[in-house]
Design an enzyme around this catalytic site. Sequence first.
Site, PDB file in Angstrom:
ATOM      1  N   CYS A  32       3.623  -3.346  -8.237  1.00  0.00           N
ATOM      2  CA  CYS A  32       3.495  -4.372  -7.206  1.00  0.00           C
ATOM      3  C   CYS A  32       2.344  -5.344  -7.517  1.00  0.00           C
ATOM      4  CB  CYS A  32       3.383  -3.703  -5.844  1.00  0.00           C
ATOM      5  SG  CYS A  32       3.847  -4.799  -4.516  1.00  0.00           S
ATOM      6  N   HIS A  84       6.897   0.517  -5.336  1.00  0.00           N
ATOM      7  CA  HIS A  84       5.882   1.582  -5.369  1.00  0.00           C
ATOM      8  C   HIS A  84       6.530   2.959  -5.555  1.00  0.00           C
ATOM      9  CE1 HIS A  84       2.420  -0.665  -3.500  1.00  0.00           C
ATOM     10  NE2 HIS A  84       3.407  -1.458  -3.177  1.00  0.00           N
ATOM     11  N   GLU A 103       4.872   5.645  -6.176  1.00  0.00           N
ATOM     12  CA  GLU A 103       3.909   6.668  -5.729  1.00  0.00           C
ATOM     13  C   GLU A 103       4.084   6.998  -4.249  1.00  0.00           C
ATOM     14  OE1 GLU A 103       3.330   3.558  -6.155  1.00  0.00           O
ATOM     15  OE2 GLU A 103       1.840   2.816  -4.736  1.00  0.00           O
TER      16      GLU A 103
HETATM   17  N1  GLN Z   1       1.755  -8.999  -1.597  1.00  0.00           N
HETATM   18  C1  GLN Z   1       0.749  -8.427  -2.444  1.00  0.00           C
HETATM   19  C2  GLN Z   1       0.172  -9.473  -3.383  1.00  0.00           C
HETATM   20  O1  GLN Z   1       0.769 -10.481  -3.579  1.00  0.00           O
HETATM   21  C3  GLN Z   1       1.302  -7.260  -3.237  1.00  0.00           C
HETATM   22  C4  GLN Z   1       1.763  -6.178  -2.311  1.00  0.00           C
HETATM   23  C5  GLN Z   1       1.679  -4.796  -2.865  1.00  0.00           C
HETATM   24  O2  GLN Z   1       1.024  -4.521  -3.877  1.00  0.00           O
HETATM   25  N2  GLN Z   1       2.297  -3.880  -2.168  1.00  0.00           N
HETATM   26  O3  GLN Z   1      -0.882  -9.276  -3.926  1.00  0.00           O
END
Ligand code: GLN
Length: 197
Positions: free
Chosen positions: A79, A172, A174
Site C-alpha cells: 500500500c 494489505h 498482513e
Molecule cells: N492512502 C495512503 C497513502 O496514499 C495509503 C493507505 C495505506 O497504506 N493503507 O499514503
Amino acid sequence: MIIGILSMQGAIEEHEAAFRKLDLTTLRVKKPVDLQSVDGLVFPGGESTTMIRLMALSGLFEPLAELIGRKKMPVYGTCAGMILLSKGVTNYSEQRCLGLIDIWVERNAFGRQIDSFEAPIMIDDLGKEAFPAVFIRAPLIRHIGPEVRLMATYRQEAIMARQDNVLVSAFHPELTGDLRIHMYFSQMVSGWRHSQS
Ligand code: GLN
C-alpha cells in the site's frame, strides 16, 4: 535471517505478527545503522507523505538506494509502501518516491466512498486458492515498465507486481490470516542471503 520492518509509521505490528507466525525474526528499522542487521525489508502501509518525510529526516534515502537498488536486497512494499518504492504518483506529482521499481501509481485510486474493502484475488506463483486482499484507501499501479512482472489484478487493474528484488502490492496481506505472501517474500530474502555468503 532477519527481516526488517521500516518503522516510521503505519502497520508495523501486523507484519511483525505475520512473520512471527512463520517463526521468522524481525527488526524495526528506524535509522541507517539498523539496515546493517537485516536481510530483507518490508515497507508497511500507512500514510505515504508522513512516511517519506520521516525517512528523509532519518537519512534513509541513500542507504536504501545502495542496499535495494545496487546490492539488490529484497524489499516488499504494501500500500503506502508500494507508493514509496515506485517512481512517482500520477495524481500527486510533488510526492517524492524512491524509484526502486519501474511503476507509477495513483494514490487513493478507489475514491473516498470506498474507503476499505476485502476481495478475493488470484496471485501468480501463489497457488490456485484465492487470496483475501484487504484494500484500505489503496493505490493502483498505473504504468508498468518492461522489466516489471504483473502478479495480480483486481477488476483488470494492476495491484501486485515484482521487478527482480522489489515486490509490491496495493493491498494489505498482513491484515488477513493468509501467510502466503509473507512466505513468498521470506523465500526471496533467504535466496538473497545465501547469494551474499
Ligand atoms: N492512502 C495512503 C497513502 O496514499 C495509503 C493507505 C495505506 O497504506 N493503507 O499514503
